[in-house]
Motif scaffolding. Sequence first.
Motif, PDB file in Angstrom:
ATOM      1  N   LYS A  14       0.826  -1.219   0.000  1.00 40.64           N
ATOM      2  CA  LYS A  14       0.000   0.000   0.000  1.00 40.64           C
ATOM      3  C   LYS A  14       0.856   1.263   0.000  1.00 40.64           C
ATOM      4  CE  LYS A  14      -3.344  -2.430   2.886  1.00 40.64           C
ATOM      5  NZ  LYS A  14      -3.765  -2.584   4.287  1.00 40.64           N
ATOM      6  N   VAL A  15       1.946   1.222   0.775  1.00 38.44           N
ATOM      7  CA  VAL A  15       2.836   2.383   0.923  1.00 38.44           C
ATOM      8  C   VAL A  15       4.257   1.901   0.649  1.00 38.44           C
ATOM      9  CG1 VAL A  15       3.686   4.138   2.547  1.00 38.44           C
ATOM     10  CG2 VAL A  15       1.322   3.325   2.728  1.00 38.44           C
ATOM     11  N   PRO A  16       5.048   2.636  -0.164  1.00 42.51           N
ATOM     12  CA  PRO A  16       6.435   2.222  -0.392  1.00 42.51           C
ATOM     13  C   PRO A  16       7.228   2.268   0.909  1.00 42.51           C
ATOM     14  CG  PRO A  16       5.911   4.192  -1.708  1.00 42.51           C
ATOM     15  CD  PRO A  16       4.698   3.845  -0.923  1.00 42.51           C
ATOM     16  N   MET A  17       8.037   1.229   1.147  1.00 47.22           N
ATOM     17  CA  MET A  17       8.786   1.139   2.403  1.00 47.22           C
ATOM     18  C   MET A  17      10.256   0.835   2.129  1.00 47.22           C
ATOM     19  SD  MET A  17       6.129  -0.823   4.977  1.00 47.22           S
ATOM     20  CE  MET A  17       5.998  -2.328   4.013  1.00 47.22           C
ATOM     21  N   ALA A  18      11.110   1.388   2.998  1.00 47.81           N
ATOM     22  CA  ALA A  18      12.556   1.196   2.868  1.00 47.81           C
ATOM     23  C   ALA A  18      13.161   0.826   4.213  1.00 47.81           C
ATOM     24  CB  ALA A  18      13.217   2.479   2.358  1.00 47.81           C
ATOM     25  N   VAL A  19      14.321   0.175   4.160  1.00 44.47           N
ATOM     26  CA  VAL A  19      15.156  -0.045   5.338  1.00 44.47           C
ATOM     27  C   VAL A  19      16.344   0.911   5.202  1.00 44.47           C
ATOM     28  CG1 VAL A  19      16.654  -1.685   6.540  1.00 44.47           C
ATOM     29  CG2 VAL A  19      14.484  -2.468   5.564  1.00 44.47           C
ATOM     30  N   ALA A  20      16.639   1.650   6.278  1.00 45.74           N
ATOM     31  CA  ALA A  20      17.770   2.583   6.279  1.00 45.74           C
ATOM     32  C   ALA A  20      18.564   2.355   7.559  1.00 45.74           C
ATOM     33  CB  ALA A  20      17.271   4.022   6.193  1.00 45.74           C
ATOM     34  N   THR A  21      19.788   1.876   7.415  1.00 45.42           N
ATOM     35  CA  THR A  21      20.549   1.405   8.574  1.00 45.42           C
ATOM     36  C   THR A  21      21.998   1.847   8.550  1.00 45.42           C
ATOM     37  OG1 THR A  21      21.275  -0.623   9.709  1.00 45.42           O
ATOM     38  CG2 THR A  21      20.972  -0.785   7.330  1.00 45.42           C
ATOM     39  N   GLY A  22      22.597   1.877   9.739  1.00 47.04           N
ATOM     40  CA  GLY A  22      24.035   2.113   9.850  1.00 47.04           C
ATOM     41  C   GLY A  22      24.843   0.834   9.692  1.00 47.04           C
ATOM     42  N   ALA A  23      24.143  -0.292   9.495  1.00 46.41           N
ATOM     43  CA  ALA A  23      24.821  -1.587   9.335  1.00 46.41           C
ATOM     44  C   ALA A  23      25.482  -1.689   7.963  1.00 46.41           C
ATOM     45  CB  ALA A  23      23.821  -2.727   9.500  1.00 46.41           C
ATOM     46  N   MET A  24      26.521  -2.530   7.875  1.00 44.61           N
ATOM     47  CA  MET A  24      27.135  -2.828   6.573  1.00 44.61           C
ATOM     48  C   MET A  24      26.104  -3.575   5.729  1.00 44.61           C
ATOM     49  SD  MET A  24      30.839  -4.293   7.739  1.00 44.61           S
ATOM     50  CE  MET A  24      31.674  -3.617   9.157  1.00 44.61           C
ATOM     51  N   ARG A  25      26.185  -3.386   4.428  1.00 47.48           N
ATOM     52  CA  ARG A  25      25.183  -3.979   3.532  1.00 47.48           C
ATOM     53  C   ARG A  25      25.094  -5.503   3.693  1.00 47.48           C
ATOM     54  NH1 ARG A  25      21.926  -2.742  -0.460  1.00 47.48           N
ATOM     55  NH2 ARG A  25      22.516  -0.574  -0.262  1.00 47.48           N
ATOM     56  N   TRP A  26      26.230  -6.192   3.768  1.00 51.33           N
ATOM     57  CA  TRP A  26      26.176  -7.655   3.847  1.00 51.33           C
ATOM     58  C   TRP A  26      25.507  -8.116   5.137  1.00 51.33           C
ATOM     59  CZ3 TRP A  26      28.542 -10.987   7.365  1.00 51.33           C
ATOM     60  CH2 TRP A  26      29.538 -10.446   8.186  1.00 51.33           C
ATOM     61  N   VAL A  27      25.701  -7.334   6.229  1.00 57.90           N
ATOM     62  CA  VAL A  27      25.074  -7.696   7.502  1.00 57.90           C
ATOM     63  C   VAL A  27      23.569  -7.433   7.423  1.00 57.90           C
ATOM     64  CG1 VAL A  27      25.039  -7.292  10.000  1.00 57.90           C
ATOM     65  CG2 VAL A  27      27.213  -7.206   8.746  1.00 57.90           C
ATOM     66  N   MET A  28      23.194  -6.287   6.860  1.00 53.35           N
ATOM     67  CA  MET A  28      21.778  -5.965   6.667  1.00 53.35           C
ATOM     68  C   MET A  28      21.083  -7.074   5.867  1.00 53.35           C
ATOM     69  SD  MET A  28      20.119  -2.851   4.394  1.00 53.35           S
ATOM     70  CE  MET A  28      20.815  -3.525   2.881  1.00 53.35           C
ATOM     71  N   GLU A  29      21.706  -7.455   4.755  1.00 51.99           N
ATOM     72  CA  GLU A  29      21.092  -8.483   3.894  1.00 51.99           C
ATOM     73  C   GLU A  29      20.976  -9.812   4.624  1.00 51.99           C
ATOM     74  OE1 GLU A  29      23.609  -8.302   0.433  1.00 51.99           O
ATOM     75  OE2 GLU A  29      22.489  -6.595  -0.400  1.00 51.99           O
ATOM     76  N   ARG A  30      21.982 -10.143   5.404  1.00 49.81           N
ATOM     77  CA  ARG A  30      21.961 -11.404   6.153  1.00 49.81           C
ATOM     78  C   ARG A  30      20.806 -11.419   7.169  1.00 49.81           C
ATOM     79  NH1 ARG A  30      26.246 -15.024   7.524  1.00 49.81           N
ATOM     80  NH2 ARG A  30      25.214 -16.791   8.531  1.00 49.81           N
ATOM     81  N   ILE A  31      20.653 -10.312   7.900  1.00 43.91           N
ATOM     82  CA  ILE A  31      19.561 -10.228   8.888  1.00 43.91           C
ATOM     83  C   ILE A  31      18.205 -10.340   8.194  1.00 43.91           C
ATOM     84  CG2 ILE A  31      18.378  -8.748  10.571  1.00 43.91           C
ATOM     85  CD1 ILE A  31      21.169  -7.450  11.118  1.00 43.91           C
ATOM     86  N   LEU A  32      18.008  -9.550   7.141  1.00 43.57           N
ATOM     87  CA  LEU A  32      16.714  -9.546   6.440  1.00 43.57           C
ATOM     88  C   LEU A  32      16.405 -10.900   5.824  1.00 43.57           C
ATOM     89  CD1 LEU A  32      16.935  -6.015   4.794  1.00 43.57           C
ATOM     90  CD2 LEU A  32      15.404  -6.691   6.647  1.00 43.57           C
ATOM     91  N   ASN A  33      17.415 -11.548   5.269  1.00 45.17           N
ATOM     92  CA  ASN A  33      17.195 -12.867   4.659  1.00 45.17           C
ATOM     93  C   ASN A  33      16.904 -13.931   5.710  1.00 45.17           C
ATOM     94  OD1 ASN A  33      17.547 -11.805   2.108  1.00 45.17           O
ATOM     95  ND2 ASN A  33      19.713 -12.331   1.993  1.00 45.17           N
ATOM     96  N   GLU A  34      17.663 -13.897   6.821  1.00 46.30           N
ATOM     97  CA  GLU A  34      17.442 -14.881   7.898  1.00 46.30           C
ATOM     98  C   GLU A  34      16.029 -14.761   8.468  1.00 46.30           C
ATOM     99  OE1 GLU A  34      19.666 -16.918  10.088  1.00 46.30           O
ATOM    100  OE2 GLU A  34      21.366 -16.832   8.693  1.00 46.30           O
ATOM    101  N   GLN A  35      15.535 -13.528   8.524  1.00 45.12           N
ATOM    102  CA  GLN A  35      14.209 -13.277   9.102  1.00 45.12           C
ATOM    103  C   GLN A  35      13.100 -13.296   8.042  1.00 45.12           C
ATOM    104  OE1 GLN A  35      13.667 -12.929  12.452  1.00 45.12           O
ATOM    105  NE2 GLN A  35      15.839 -13.381  12.732  1.00 45.12           N
ATOM    106  N   ASN A  36      13.483 -13.519   6.791  1.00 46.32           N
ATOM    107  CA  ASN A  36      12.531 -13.548   5.674  1.00 46.32           C
ATOM    108  C   ASN A  36      11.722 -12.246   5.571  1.00 46.32           C
ATOM    109  OD1 ASN A  36      11.296 -14.687   3.421  1.00 46.32           O
ATOM    110  ND2 ASN A  36       9.646 -15.614   4.629  1.00 46.32           N
ATOM    111  N   LEU A  37      12.438 -11.115   5.606  1.00 45.47           N
ATOM    112  CA  LEU A  37      11.775  -9.804   5.607  1.00 45.47           C
ATOM    113  C   LEU A  37      12.009  -8.984   4.333  1.00 45.47           C
ATOM    114  CD1 LEU A  37      12.596  -8.636   9.260  1.00 45.47           C
ATOM    115  CD2 LEU A  37      10.503  -9.710   8.428  1.00 45.47           C
TER     116      LEU A  37
END
Length: 196
Positions: free
Chosen positions: A100-123
Amino acid sequence: MQFEGIIFDLDGTLVDTMPAHYRAWRQTAEGHGLVLSEDRFYELGGVPTTRIFSMLSEEQGIKIDPEAAAIQKEEAFVSLLSEVEPIPQVMEVVQENHGKVPMAVATGAMRWVMERILNEQNLSHYFTEFVASEDTERHKPFPDVFLEAARRLGVSPEKCCVYEDAQLGIEAGQAAGMHVIDVRTFHTPRRITAGA
């Protein structure tokens, strides 16, 4: 007010990673002879790992390679990912607004760590844009990470809502001219050190 874009910080906002992060921090810092209290750890929420190691090295007069130490810390953290879970109240917002609304993740984490967290949590599939520490020169409390997320979403900053859990991130969202929701008003991460 109806927002046209929603931006989420990652650690401590979307996913309850902060206790695991602190365990990894303590282990890695101690290995280098450095000290990082749990209170200070939370005060520095949103600051990239390499920058924190540089600060600790300078303050405590112990010479280290901040980039190598940051990689060690993040590897220690990802080994603990099986222990973390999404924060239910924030996930309700994500699920309600998905599609319904465009959404983004914006983090101070390194990209590979961000991707790992999001993938592990299926988000990952909930979001259309992702901004990590490598994507901006300046980090929280500067607004750059959130402004870049808004730019990628194609939404003006004042029409965006930010979800954050750290003081520096809240200041960054406010500096970006966005509406900010402080996750700490309804979620308190578990502390690792007694009495901290």
